[in-house]
Write a protein that holds these residues in place. Structure first.
Motif, PDB file in Angstrom:
ATOM      1  N   HIS A 196      27.156  33.283  39.211  1.00  0.00           N
ATOM      2  CA  HIS A 196      28.544  33.604  39.579  1.00  0.00           C
ATOM      3  C   HIS A 196      29.065  34.678  38.624  1.00  0.00           C
ATOM      4  O   HIS A 196      28.559  34.848  37.521  1.00  0.00           O
ATOM      5  N   VAL A 197      30.067  35.393  39.123  1.00  0.00           N
ATOM      6  CA  VAL A 197      30.673  36.457  38.341  1.00  0.00           C
ATOM      7  C   VAL A 197      32.192  36.371  38.521  1.00  0.00           C
ATOM      8  O   VAL A 197      32.678  36.121  39.617  1.00  0.00           O
ATOM      9  N   ILE A 198      32.910  36.548  37.433  1.00  0.00           N
ATOM     10  CA  ILE A 198      34.367  36.555  37.471  1.00  0.00           C
ATOM     11  C   ILE A 198      34.820  37.893  38.038  1.00  0.00           C
ATOM     12  O   ILE A 198      34.431  38.951  37.546  1.00  0.00           O
ATOM     13  N   VAL A 199      35.655  37.851  39.084  1.00  0.00           N
ATOM     14  CA  VAL A 199      36.150  39.086  39.686  1.00  0.00           C
ATOM     15  C   VAL A 199      37.612  39.331  39.338  1.00  0.00           C
ATOM     16  O   VAL A 199      38.107  40.439  39.527  1.00  0.00           O
ATOM     17  N   TRP A 200      38.322  38.310  38.870  1.00  0.00           N
ATOM     18  CA  TRP A 200      39.662  38.496  38.326  1.00  0.00           C
ATOM     19  C   TRP A 200      39.992  37.266  37.460  1.00  0.00           C
ATOM     20  O   TRP A 200      39.412  36.206  37.619  1.00  0.00           O
ATOM     21  N   ILE A 201      40.908  37.486  36.514  1.00  0.00           N
ATOM     22  CA  ILE A 201      41.330  36.402  35.623  1.00  0.00           C
ATOM     23  C   ILE A 201      42.756  36.671  35.192  1.00  0.00           C
ATOM     24  O   ILE A 201      43.170  37.822  35.054  1.00  0.00           O
ATOM     25  N   SER A 202      43.540  35.599  35.026  1.00  0.00           N
ATOM     26  CA  SER A 202      44.907  35.771  34.534  1.00  0.00           C
ATOM     27  C   SER A 202      45.191  34.770  33.424  1.00  0.00           C
ATOM     28  O   SER A 202      44.521  33.776  33.290  1.00  0.00           O
ATOM     29  N   GLY A 225      44.576  31.435  35.998  1.00  0.00           N
ATOM     30  CA  GLY A 225      43.686  31.358  37.149  1.00  0.00           C
ATOM     31  C   GLY A 225      42.491  32.266  37.001  1.00  0.00           C
ATOM     32  O   GLY A 225      42.445  33.137  36.128  1.00  0.00           O
ATOM     33  N   MET A 226      41.503  32.039  37.865  1.00  0.00           N
ATOM     34  CA  MET A 226      40.297  32.852  37.836  1.00  0.00           C
ATOM     35  C   MET A 226      39.663  32.845  39.223  1.00  0.00           C
ATOM     36  O   MET A 226      39.623  31.816  39.899  1.00  0.00           O
ATOM     37  N   GLY A 227      39.179  34.011  39.632  1.00  0.00           N
ATOM     38  CA  GLY A 227      38.449  34.136  40.890  1.00  0.00           C
ATOM     39  C   GLY A 227      37.012  34.505  40.603  1.00  0.00           C
ATOM     40  O   GLY A 227      36.744  35.324  39.727  1.00  0.00           O
ATOM     41  N   ILE A 228      36.085  33.874  41.330  1.00  0.00           N
ATOM     42  CA  ILE A 228      34.664  34.151  41.115  1.00  0.00           C
ATOM     43  C   ILE A 228      33.955  34.342  42.451  1.00  0.00           C
ATOM     44  O   ILE A 228      34.334  33.757  43.466  1.00  0.00           O
TER      45      ILE A 228
END
Length: 191
Positions: free
Chosen positions: A185-191, A166-169
């Motif tokens: 956009h910028v990625i704020v978390w990634i798994s 997953g990824m949050g942006i």
């Protein structure tokens, strides 16, 4: 008679309080623009060649930008003002239900988090894709923060197509005429 006069005076005072000050700017409340932002975001970033349906959580899910580290990271990466981040934070309190008001290029489904969790516990993502063939994954959206002039938007989205994938942006969009377009956009978390 005094009762009638008192009621009329109270009504007039109450009505006067409802009249808008034409000089005061009216901040956007979301509504159609909020769904136009969601639609532009999804069309730009979450519809892939193989996507047949977009699956979206039926409630908003905010990403916390109230702490200094998150705020400065998003501000610096997206080149946005503190005022826009403040507008985003102010709109992202408790989750709210999403309406079927998107105008995207594909069909979409709004599903409850409890439904999504049940699918994952009974059959994982294999079951998810059996129920939603051609889905992009499971998408969540925050409320949209708007600039004071209503022409810039900041929104958070996360998409999870598989376990640990997953990824949050955080994404900015600008309004051109009556169309919203992703500007960064910028990625704020990634798994």
């Amino acid at each position: 008679m005094k009762y009638l006069i008192t009621c009329c005076i109270l009504f007039a005072i109450g009505f006067a309080g409802c009249v808008e000050d034409p000089a005061a700017p009216t901040p956007p409340t979301g509504g159609d623009d909020e769904y136009a932002v969601y639609s532009a975001l999804i069309d730009s970033l979450y519809i892939f060649d193989e996507t047949e349906v977009v699956v979206i959580r039926d409630m908003t899910e905010p990403y916390d930008l109230s702490d200094d580290n998150s705020r400065s990271f998003v501000r610096d990466q997206l080149q946005v003002s503190d005022a826009l981040i403040d507008a985003y934070v102010a709109r992202n309190g408790p989750s709210v239900a999403l309406r079927r008001a998107l105008t995207i290029d594909l069909d979409y489904r709004l599903i409850a988090d409890s439904t999504f969790q049940h699918i994952l516990t009974t059959g994982g993502y294999e079951e998810f894709y059996r129920r939603y063939p051609g889905a992009q994954g499971h998408l969540t959206l925050s409320r949209v923060g708007f600039s004071a002039d209503g022409n810039t938007a900041l929104v958070y989205a996360s998409n999870t197509p598989a376990f640990l994938a997953g990824m949050g942006i955080c994404t900015t969009l600008m309004k051109h005429g009556d169309q919203w377009r992703v500007t960064g956009h910028v990625i704020v978390w990634i798994s």
